[in-house]
Design a protein around this motif. Sequence first.
Motif, PDB file in Angstrom:
ATOM      1  N   LEU A  94       7.918   1.197   3.969  1.00 22.84           N
ATOM      2  CA  LEU A  94       7.663   2.277   3.756  1.00 22.84           C
ATOM      3  C   LEU A  94       6.156   2.439   2.717  1.00 22.84           C
ATOM      4  CD1 LEU A  94       8.222   5.379   2.475  1.00 22.84           C
ATOM      5  CD2 LEU A  94       9.530   4.453   0.883  1.00 22.84           C
ATOM      6  N   SER A  95       5.347   3.589   3.151  1.00 25.90           N
ATOM      7  CA  SER A  95       3.925   3.601   2.356  1.00 25.90           C
ATOM      8  C   SER A  95       3.803   5.041   2.245  1.00 25.90           C
ATOM      9  CB  SER A  95       3.042   2.715   3.244  1.00 25.90           C
ATOM     10  OG  SER A  95       1.810   3.002   2.735  1.00 25.90           O
ATOM     11  N   PRO A  96       3.170   5.415   1.023  1.00 27.33           N
ATOM     12  CA  PRO A  96       2.668   6.804   0.880  1.00 27.33           C
ATOM     13  C   PRO A  96       1.584   7.213   1.707  1.00 27.33           C
ATOM     14  CG  PRO A  96       2.262   5.293  -1.197  1.00 27.33           C
ATOM     15  CD  PRO A  96       2.986   4.473  -0.078  1.00 27.33           C
ATOM     16  N   TYR A 107       5.507   8.493  -5.725  1.00 29.05           N
ATOM     17  CA  TYR A 107       5.094   7.430  -4.259  1.00 29.05           C
ATOM     18  C   TYR A 107       6.121   6.242  -4.443  1.00 29.05           C
ATOM     19  CZ  TYR A 107       1.018  10.454  -5.242  1.00 29.05           C
ATOM     20  OH  TYR A 107       0.285  11.436  -5.275  1.00 29.05           O
ATOM     21  N   GLY A 108       6.289   5.675  -3.357  1.00 30.24           N
ATOM     22  CA  GLY A 108       7.385   4.524  -3.328  1.00 30.24           C
ATOM     23  C   GLY A 108       6.643   3.647  -2.145  1.00 30.24           C
ATOM     24  N   SER A 109       6.972   2.305  -2.390  1.00 25.85           N
ATOM     25  CA  SER A 109       6.812   1.313  -1.346  1.00 25.85           C
ATOM     26  C   SER A 109       7.857   0.416  -1.352  1.00 25.85           C
ATOM     27  CB  SER A 109       5.417   0.681  -1.450  1.00 25.85           C
ATOM     28  OG  SER A 109       5.625  -0.410  -2.702  1.00 25.85           O
ATOM     29  N   SER A 126      -2.199   7.320  -4.428  1.00 24.83           N
ATOM     30  CA  SER A 126      -1.130   6.696  -3.983  1.00 24.83           C
ATOM     31  C   SER A 126      -1.510   5.202  -3.519  1.00 24.83           C
ATOM     32  CB  SER A 126      -0.365   7.290  -3.162  1.00 24.83           C
ATOM     33  OG  SER A 126      -1.260   7.538  -1.764  1.00 24.83           O
ATOM     34  N   GLY A 127      -2.913   5.016  -3.423  1.00 25.88           N
ATOM     35  CA  GLY A 127      -3.513   3.521  -2.738  1.00 25.88           C
ATOM     36  C   GLY A 127      -2.885   2.363  -3.262  1.00 25.88           C
ATOM     37  N   THR A 128      -2.893   2.350  -4.814  1.00 30.95           N
ATOM     38  CA  THR A 128      -2.387   1.050  -5.232  1.00 30.95           C
ATOM     39  C   THR A 128      -0.891   0.974  -4.822  1.00 30.95           C
ATOM     40  OG1 THR A 128      -3.877   1.604  -7.263  1.00 30.95           O
ATOM     41  CG2 THR A 128      -1.846  -0.157  -7.396  1.00 30.95           C
ATOM     42  N   CYS A 129      -0.051   1.870  -4.765  1.00 33.39           N
ATOM     43  CA  CYS A 129       1.475   1.830  -4.334  1.00 33.39           C
ATOM     44  C   CYS A 129       1.374   1.488  -2.902  1.00 33.39           C
ATOM     45  CB  CYS A 129       2.171   3.087  -4.512  1.00 33.39           C
ATOM     46  SG  CYS A 129       3.893   3.112  -4.164  1.00 33.39           S
ATOM     47  N   ALA A 130       0.666   1.816  -1.936  1.00 34.94           N
ATOM     48  CA  ALA A 130       0.571   1.617  -0.726  1.00 34.94           C
ATOM     49  C   ALA A 130       0.119   0.053  -0.418  1.00 34.94           C
ATOM     50  CB  ALA A 130      -0.402   2.483  -0.021  1.00 34.94           C
ATOM     51  N   SER A 136       5.815   6.611   6.781  1.00 32.92           N
ATOM     52  CA  SER A 136       4.796   7.111   6.115  1.00 32.92           C
ATOM     53  C   SER A 136       5.449   8.272   5.410  1.00 32.92           C
ATOM     54  CB  SER A 136       3.659   7.581   6.581  1.00 32.92           C
ATOM     55  OG  SER A 136       2.661   8.222   5.995  1.00 32.92           O
ATOM     56  N   SER A 137       5.496   8.228   4.064  1.00 30.90           N
ATOM     57  CA  SER A 137       6.080   9.254   3.034  1.00 30.90           C
ATOM     58  C   SER A 137       5.877   9.087   1.736  1.00 30.90           C
ATOM     59  CB  SER A 137       7.795   9.172   3.215  1.00 30.90           C
ATOM     60  OG  SER A 137       8.283  10.203   2.516  1.00 30.90           O
ATOM     61  N   ASP A 138       5.649  10.377   1.079  1.00 32.18           N
ATOM     62  CA  ASP A 138       5.446  10.400  -0.505  1.00 32.18           C
ATOM     63  C   ASP A 138       7.248  10.921  -0.696  1.00 32.18           C
ATOM     64  OD1 ASP A 138       2.851   9.938  -0.181  1.00 32.18           O
ATOM     65  OD2 ASP A 138       2.448  12.156  -0.130  1.00 32.18           O
TER      66      ASP A 138
END
Length: 269
Positions: free
Chosen positions: A46-48, A261-263, A55-59, A180-182
């Motif tokens: 799962l990536s935002p 945001y979540g990964s 959200s790039g750091t979370c991704a 792909s989801s926020d």
Amino acid sequence: MRIPAVAGTFYPSDPTVLRSQISQCFREGPGEPCGCSGRRAVSAVLSPHAGYLCSGTCAAYSFRSIAEDGLPEAYIVIGPDHYGVPYESVMCGEEYVTPFGRCEVHEDIAMRLRELIPDDVRAHTREHSVEVEVPFIQYIDPKAKIVPIIMGRQSMRSAERLAQSVKAACSGHDVVIIASSDLVHYVPKPYADEMDSMFMDAVASGDVSSVYRLVEKERLSVCGYGPIAVAMMLSGGRIEVLDRTDSFESIGYDRNSVVGYGSAVMYKS
């Protein structure tokens, strides 16, 4: 080919600046990928898909997990529809162009899949949910091949149908699904913290029904619960939450109207 819609807004349009920003996302988050185990135990992540500053750091957590586990033959990128495409699900059989260059489509998987769901590049023209993932894919895998899919409807039955189609099209190929989801959108931070935590717990449980029950009961504004459900259906193994944050934590803007945001990484059964 499918040209970029959000280069220069969601992420830099200059390739040198883009590479620097993605590298910064890794350095400020999980760190740059360190080696490759070659295990290929990862089936999905799962990536935002917000702007990289948000959200790039979370991704980066999700993409580091792929890079360190082992690069697949193809990436099946599934994003939600934000613009009202007239399809339950729709693929794009044309390569995506980013500032890093062309990202080819995996032709054999695409050929099989277009017999099961529509193939229409026009449906992908404006949509950012797939596009935002592609430069990250190219960063960890310069020779990557993708199959981009947008879900216009996200019911459990729609997710089941798409999961069946993807499974059939990918038979015999080594793939990673990128959902792909926020998370929740434009809500006060305390509410986002509570609801996003509950949602990610439901994802980590591996129970797709509990994800849908939570979304329906709380009327959650998670935009890509359908792609997440497809990834869960196609994985079947352990699911690990890697990171959870929001737009206030990343850019310090408006505590009363945050986007979450979540990964997460999903393993093969």
